[in-house]
Design a protein around this motif. Sequence first.
Motif, mmCIF file in Angstrom:
data_model
loop_
_atom_site.group_PDB
_atom_site.id
_atom_site.type_symbol
_atom_site.label_atom_id
_atom_site.label_comp_id
_atom_site.label_asym_id
_atom_site.label_seq_id
_atom_site.Cartn_x
_atom_site.Cartn_y
_atom_site.Cartn_z
ATOM 1 N N LEU A 1 -44.383 -4.169 8.627
ATOM 2 C CA LEU A 1 -44.521 -4.081 7.177
ATOM 3 C C LEU A 1 -45.058 -2.732 6.740
ATOM 4 C CD1 LEU A 1 -45.995 -7.623 6.357
ATOM 5 C CD2 LEU A 1 -43.675 -6.807 5.913
ATOM 6 N N LEU A 2 -46.007 -2.199 7.492
ATOM 7 C CA LEU A 2 -46.617 -0.915 7.128
ATOM 8 C C LEU A 2 -45.829 0.234 7.741
ATOM 9 C CD1 LEU A 2 -50.415 -1.786 7.491
ATOM 10 C CD2 LEU A 2 -49.037 -1.652 5.406
ATOM 11 N N THR A 3 -44.628 0.436 7.226
ATOM 12 C CA THR A 3 -43.831 1.573 7.654
ATOM 13 C C THR A 3 -44.441 2.862 7.095
ATOM 14 O OG1 THR A 3 -42.404 1.353 5.709
ATOM 15 C CG2 THR A 3 -41.758 0.160 7.707
ATOM 16 N N PRO A 4 -44.087 4.029 7.653
ATOM 17 C CA PRO A 4 -44.660 5.282 7.113
ATOM 18 C C PRO A 4 -44.410 5.475 5.631
ATOM 19 C CG PRO A 4 -43.613 5.670 9.236
ATOM 20 C CD PRO A 4 -43.299 4.250 8.860
ATOM 21 N N ALA A 5 -43.206 5.107 5.165
ATOM 22 C CA ALA A 5 -42.915 5.269 3.740
ATOM 23 C C ALA A 5 -43.791 4.350 2.892
ATOM 24 C CB ALA A 5 -41.440 4.986 3.477
ATOM 25 N N ARG A 6 -43.971 3.094 3.330
ATOM 26 C CA ARG A 6 -44.794 2.166 2.570
ATOM 27 C C ARG A 6 -46.267 2.550 2.635
ATOM 28 N NH1 ARG A 6 -41.982 -3.576 4.441
ATOM 29 N NH2 ARG A 6 -39.999 -3.260 3.298
ATOM 30 N N THR A 7 -46.707 3.058 3.780
ATOM 31 C CA THR A 7 -48.089 3.513 3.887
ATOM 32 C C THR A 7 -48.354 4.687 2.949
ATOM 33 O OG1 THR A 7 -48.133 2.823 6.209
ATOM 34 C CG2 THR A 7 -49.843 4.348 5.485
ATOM 35 N N THR B 1 -31.432 7.102 0.913
ATOM 36 C CA THR B 1 -32.398 6.341 1.684
ATOM 37 C C THR B 1 -33.745 6.404 0.991
ATOM 38 O OG1 THR B 1 -32.984 8.275 3.022
ATOM 39 C CG2 THR B 1 -31.166 6.902 3.804
ATOM 40 N N GLU B 2 -34.753 5.793 1.593
ATOM 41 C CA GLU B 2 -36.073 5.754 0.994
ATOM 42 C C GLU B 2 -36.696 7.139 0.889
ATOM 43 O OE1 GLU B 2 -38.474 3.108 3.166
ATOM 44 O OE2 GLU B 2 -37.427 1.301 2.534
ATOM 45 N N VAL B 3 -36.355 8.047 1.797
ATOM 46 C CA VAL B 3 -36.947 9.379 1.773
ATOM 47 C C VAL B 3 -36.121 10.342 0.951
ATOM 48 C CG1 VAL B 3 -38.073 9.091 4.003
ATOM 49 C CG2 VAL B 3 -35.749 9.984 3.919
ATOM 50 N N GLY B 4 -35.031 9.836 0.342
ATOM 51 C CA GLY B 4 -34.245 10.678 -0.550
ATOM 52 C C GLY B 4 -33.110 11.399 0.117
ATOM 53 N N ASP B 5 -32.860 11.207 1.405
ATOM 54 C CA ASP B 5 -31.743 11.845 2.085
ATOM 55 C C ASP B 5 -30.500 11.010 1.924
ATOM 56 O OD1 ASP B 5 -33.412 13.839 2.971
ATOM 57 O OD2 ASP B 5 -33.942 12.757 4.799
#
Length: 286
Positions: free
Chosen positions: A25-31, A280-284
Motif C-alpha cells: 500500500l505504501l508505494t513510493p508515489a503514495r508515500t 502513469t502516476e509519475v507523469g511519464d
Amino acid sequence: MTISQTLTAPARTGATRGRASVAGLLTPARTAALKTTLWGLSFPLGLLALWWISSDAGWLPAQILPAPLVIWESFAELLQDGSLWVHTWASLERVAVGFALGALFGLIFGAASGLSPTFRAYFYPPVQAVARVNVLAWMPLLALFLGIDEELKYVIIAWSTAIPIILGTARGIENVSPSLLELGAAFNFRTRDRLRLIVLPASLPSIFTGLREGLANAWQTLVLVELFASFEGLGYLMVWGRQLFQLELVIVSMIIIGVIGLLLNIVLRWIEGLGQHWKTEVGDER
C-alpha cells in the motif's frame, strides 16, 4: 519441528503477510503524496493552534477575531437552521451555470483561435485586450443592459471563466509539436483523426490548466458579485455578518468558500487524470 514452533509458524506467516500488504500500500508515489499532504496540513493546523491559544489567553479581543469555539457554534447553528445550505446551494448554482457557459464559450473560441489562423488574426487580439481589464470593471456597464438580477451574475462569472480557458486552449493547440503533425501527415490522417489522435491529446494539459484557472476565477468572482445586490449566497452571508458586526459569520463563510474551492479543484484534477489516462502516476507516458 517442536510444538511451539508449529504454533508460532502461522503467526509469523500472518505477520509477514501483513507487513507485505502494508508495504504494497505504501508505494513510493503514495508515500510522497502522504508527506506532501502532511506538510500542507501542518501550516493551517499550526495557525489553528496559535489562534486557539491566543483566544484562550485573551491576546486578541473577540471583536477582532472570535474564538474557534464561537466559530464552530455559529457553523453548527447555521447548519441546524438550514440557512447555510440555502446560501451554499445558491452560490453553487450560480457557479455551475456561469462556469458551464464560460467553459463552453471558452473551449469553442479557443479551439477556433488555435486551429484557424484567420480567425485568430481577427478575433484573438480583442480577447487579449479584454483580458487585461478586470471583469468587475465591466459590471456597471453590464448592469445597464442586464439589470442586477441573476443574469448579471451569470454573465460576470462566465466572462471571468472564459478568459483563461480561451488563452489555455488556443495556446495548447498552437504549441502542438510540428513533429507530431508531420507524423500524422505521414500516416495520411484525416482531419478528424488528426484532431482526435494528435491535437487533442497534445493540448489537453494546457486546456485543463485553463479550466482550473477558469474555475478558480469563477469561484472568486462569485463572492464579489454576491456582494452586489444579492440576498442569498455565501458572499451575501459575509456582507450580512459584517453589517451586524458578527465576524463569526464572515469567518464561517470564508472557511466554506475555501473548502468548496479546494474540493472543486480536486474534482477537476481527477477528471484531468481520467482524460489523460495514457500517463502513469509519475507523469511519464506509457
